[in-house]
Design an enzyme around this catalytic site. Structure first.
Site, PDB file in Angstrom:
ATOM      1  N   ARG A 107       5.234  43.396   5.112  1.00  0.00           N
ATOM      2  CA  ARG A 107       4.851  41.981   5.098  1.00  0.00           C
ATOM      3  C   ARG A 107       5.699  41.147   6.058  1.00  0.00           C
ATOM      4  O   ARG A 107       5.362  40.000   6.341  1.00  0.00           O
ATOM      5  CB  ARG A 107       4.947  41.429   3.677  1.00  0.00           C
ATOM      6  N   TYR A 108       6.810  41.728   6.516  1.00  0.00           N
ATOM      7  CA  TYR A 108       7.696  40.982   7.409  1.00  0.00           C
ATOM      8  C   TYR A 108       7.510  41.357   8.878  1.00  0.00           C
ATOM      9  O   TYR A 108       7.824  40.558   9.758  1.00  0.00           O
ATOM     10  CB  TYR A 108       9.162  41.223   7.034  1.00  0.00           C
ATOM     11  N   THR A 109       7.062  42.563   9.153  1.00  0.00           N
ATOM     12  CA  THR A 109       6.985  43.020  10.541  1.00  0.00           C
ATOM     13  C   THR A 109       5.596  42.780  11.123  1.00  0.00           C
ATOM     14  O   THR A 109       4.611  42.626  10.403  1.00  0.00           O
ATOM     15  CB  THR A 109       7.318  44.516  10.641  1.00  0.00           C
ATOM     16  N   ALA A 137      10.030  45.570   5.181  1.00  0.00           N
ATOM     17  CA  ALA A 137       8.742  45.735   4.510  1.00  0.00           C
ATOM     18  C   ALA A 137       7.613  45.289   5.436  1.00  0.00           C
ATOM     19  O   ALA A 137       7.795  44.443   6.314  1.00  0.00           O
ATOM     20  CB  ALA A 137       8.720  44.932   3.212  1.00  0.00           C
TER      21      ALA A 137
END
Length: 814
Positions: free
Chosen positions: A119-121, A117
């Site tokens: 928000r993680y990368t 997602a």
């Protein structure tokens, strides 16, 4: 529009206009790349937003969610997934030949795994992506209002790189689609430089540099015809194959392996491995023991371990045909030219890029010239001030205020307002002698720059020279070696034989016309005098008539009692691993007429010009025809021999002109004569007398009599023996021959006779479908068939059941 005002409209016209508006919106603003910078709007907006946020290659990574939010909020009012997916693709080294986004985290894989997602990368621009945005602040491109008129966004990026061909593009619009393959940057730079120097060059000249597509996943391109068609017309098909090699036992320390190290573009590796495993499991491809994915950070590696009898080339051919180890890339070089979709050939695409770069450099030069002239104007004023320093200082000191000082400066020294203001803004430290020299030096440099820019704008060839210089710079910095190898040999359409491994088969045909093939390994070797194994569950009133051993690639020639010949491939005969399967009716393979039946069959590997086909009838007639005459037998069959009345064709063998043949009869007679005694005849002609028969005797078989070999005779009662060929005197054809087997009641008549050697094994079949596989001869007489004289009765080689009888036998080499 006035609220409450109703205006009738034609629904057909409204739908037509609305759909046309939608179609043009998709074509121009979503699905197709611009020929100038090679980007679709979403990619352009992502790169511009990241640059605006300062996410350059030498800065820290920032969250992908921040980038997506920036693009959505300012430029791209669509779903967040469309923006994130587009950004992810620009960060995948297996999707883009030259990545534009440097991603950190899980950005998906060649196995089709989804990215993490947003928000993680995290992400930032690559150094190469910065080349697409260079000079964007120098009025090089037009800007347009964003979706809510609150900001401006570029209509195109001033790209120093030929992105359209470098990274390619794909997209589906309304009524049209684009599919442009990626290319090697080094080759493109060389081709564009050549085109600038030789604007009248042809396609062949450009293809000296641009060899063809260069996919990020490597692989092999088969042939150049598809490439040339795509570059000439904008349309074409490029066949891409995986890179694979066969590792032998010495390399692997185990079985042979097919190792795949590169895949065709856009092939999902996990799906490919599953597909190969499924084809092996369902026996659609034989010879595969195991499929493993051994890919790691070092690179892609798929291992296909083969069985002991697996033939690597046939397995690869099957994989190329039935899996995505070989794919076709359909080229459609469609791009927007002046906001209109146009199909481009290679030269047109390169020319559009050159024209675009000319425009960018021209606009940049005009911007820089304007700035240089403005600066020169200021420096001229400062120079006047330095030349009249005391007077100007005195004027300023006695002026009532700044406005008065400005007006007096403009009036007394003929200065512009900008020059007068610059003098008033001059810091006292700039009056030092060193600073004075700096101003004078800067003025001289500015004059040189103005002269250079004016000359540049007046000379288009110098602008083109700058385009070449830019290309040389990006080539030196980002150019690399080609990944995709182009093979000169084009696509070879696989024949069915190319997909079938060589395998030894036992082919049987029953009296009622049921034919089948079974792998020879199904029958284990037995000693003579055994009971054998059942090879078929025959119906009532049916029995095995013929048995032979053939390779799956052999042609099986079928001869009928009426003298016709049919040809089928061995692999076309249905195969069954069950020995007792009945097979398929021969009428399903060859069109036999009423009361026509198969009386002989032989296997042929090659149809040589030098060899002959020797045919014999039950009445003792023989005929010699070139084997090559039967290389192409039509599906309806050919007439092989014109038969005498009440006679039928019983057998055929392949022989050389300097060899001898032997005919063997049911009553135990045989004749041995040279092939040369038979003249070569046309295909549809009749034969000549081969042996003179007595009483009700008929010919049982014929074969080539080679020195050092043995004549094997087997009777209906299961008796058999070997007799050296040398014991048969060489005679002239048409004689009555000599005794070859002493036929009595217990032995039964001769069922079949063939010439064999010590290395042969024989498969003897009975009418009820029982087969025994036994060696021809060994030192141990208990295991092999005994060598005896011509006038003997032989020994038991198979014990048929009561009411059963031997009908034929086949020879094979282990």
């Amino acid at each position: 529009m006035v609220i409450g005002n109703t205006r009738p409209i034609n629904i057909e016209d409204e739908m037509k206009n609305s759909y046309m508006d939608y179609a043009m919106s998709v074509i121009v603003s979503r699905a197709l790349p611009d020929v100038r910078d090679g980007l679709k709007p979403v990619h352009r907006r992502i790169l511009y937003a990241m640059s605006d946020l300062g996410m350059h290659y030498n800065t820290s990574y920032k969250k992908s969610a921040r980038i997506v939010g920036e693009v959505l909020g300012k430029y791209h009012p669509h779903g967040d997934s469309s923006v994130y997916d587009a950004m992810v693709r620009m960060a995948q080294n297996f999707s883009l030949r030259y990545m534009l986004v440097d991603g950190q985290g899980n950005f998906g894989s060649v196995d089709g795994d989804p990215p993490a997602a947003m928000r993680y990368t995290e992400a930032r621009l690559t150094r190469l992506a910065g080349e697409l945005l260079v000079d964007i602040d120098k009025d090089t491109v037009e800007f347009m209002p964003n979706f809510d008129d609150s900001l401006k966004e570029p209509t195109v990026l001033p790209s120093r790189l030929p992105v359209l061909l470098m990274n390619g593009a794909s997209g589906i619009a309304v009524g049209m689609a684009t599919n442009i393959p990626p290319h090697n940057l080094t080759e493109l730079c060389d081709a564009i430089s050549y085109l600038i120097d030789n604007p009248e060059c042809g396609l062949e000249d450009l293809m000296q540099f641009v060899k063809g597509p260069d996919f990020p996943t490597g692989g092999l391109i088969l042939g150049r015809d598809g490439i040339k068609s795509a570059y000439a017309t904008g349309h074409g098909k490029v066949v891409v194959r995986a890179r694979a090699h066969v590792a032998d036992v010495a390399e692997t320390g185990a079985r042979r392996q097919i190792i795949i190290s590169e895949l065709p573009y856009q092939v999902n590796k996990a799906d490919l491995v599953k597909r190969i495993a499924m084809l092996s499991r369902e026996r659609k491809i034989n010879g595969i023991a195991e499929v493993r994915d051994e890919s790691d950070r070092q690179g892609l590696r798929v291992v296909i371990e083969l069985k002991r009898d697996g033939e690597p080339q046939q397995i690869l051919n099957n994989l190329y045909k039935h899996t995505n180890l070989q794919t076709s890339f359909f080229v459609n070089m469609l791009a927007l030219v002046n906001n209109r979709p146009v199909v481009l050939n290679l030269k047109e695409a390169l020319n559009h890029y050159v024209a675009f770069r000319q425009e960018i450099i021209t606009r940049r030069s005009k911007f820089e010239l304007k700035a240089a002239r403005a600066r020169a104007h200021i420096l001229e004023g400062l120079k006047i001030a330095l030349d009249n320093l005391d007077a100007i200082i005195n004027l300023i000191r006695h002026a009532e205020n700044a406005d008065t000082a400005r007006r007096e400066l403009m009036s007394r020294f003929e200065l512009s307002q900008l020059q007068a203001q610059a003098i008033l803004d001059l810091q006292l430290r700039r009056l030092a002698n060193l600073e004075r020299q700096k101003i004078l030096g800067e003025y001289a440099d500015i004059l040189k720059q103005i002269s250079y820019l004016e000359d540049l704008l007046a000379n288009p060839r110098k602008v083109l020279s700058l385009v070449k210089d830019d290309l040389a710079e990006v080539k030196a910095r980002y150019g690399d070696a080609r990944r995709t190898e182009i093979q000169s040999q084009g696509v070879i359409e696989f024949r069915e034989e190319d997909l079938i491994p060589h395998q030894s088969m036992v082919v049987t045909l029953t009296e009622r016309g049921f034919i089948k093939r079974v792998p020879t390994e199904v029958y284990r070797l037995q000693h003579r005098a055994g009971r054998g194994k059942s090879i078929i569950k025959t119906r009532e009133a049916d029995s095995v008539r013929f048995i032979m051993v053939a390779d799956t690639h052999d042609s099986v020639l079928l001869f009928t009692n009426r003298g016709k010949i049919f040809s089928i491939k061995c692999h076309e005969i249905p195969c069954d691993l069950l020995r007792t399967a009945k097979g398929i009716a021969i009428i399903n393979l060859v069109p036999l007429a009423e009361n026509e039946r198969i009386t002989s069959m032989i296997a042929v590997s090659r149809f040589d010009e030098e060899t002959s086909l020797i045919m014999a009838t039950s009445g003792g007639e023989c005929k010699r025809t070139k084997l090559s005459d039967f290389a192409a037998v039509r599906s309806s069959g050919l007439l092989a021999m014109d038969l005498p009345k009440n006679d039928e064709l019983i057998g055929a063998v392949i022989a050389g002109a300097d060899e001898n043949i032997i005919l063997i009869t049911h009553n135990g007679r045989s004749i041995h004569f040279p092939v040369a005694d038979l003249r070569v005849s046309q295909r549809a002609s009749g034969g000549v007398r081969g042996i003179t028969l007595e009483g009700d005797d008929r010919v049982a078989g014929l074969d080539v009599a080679r020195p050092g070999h043995f004549v094997l005779v087997v009777t209906t009662g299961g008796y058999g023996k070997l007799t050296a060929v040398e014991e048969y005197p060489l005679q002239r054809r048409a004689g009555s021959g000599v005794l070859t087997f002493k036929v009595v009641d217990k032995t039964g008549k001769v069922a079949a006779g063939k010439v064999v050697d010590r290395e042969h094994q024989v498969m003897i079949a009975t009418a009820e479908g029982v087969v025994i596989r036994t060696p021809v001869g060994t030192e141990d007489q208990e295991k092999g068939i005994i060598v005896m004289g011509r006038s003997t009765q032989g020994v038991i080689v198979i014990r048929p059941d009561e009411n059963d009888r031997v009908v034929n036998f086949a020879t094979m080499v282990e």
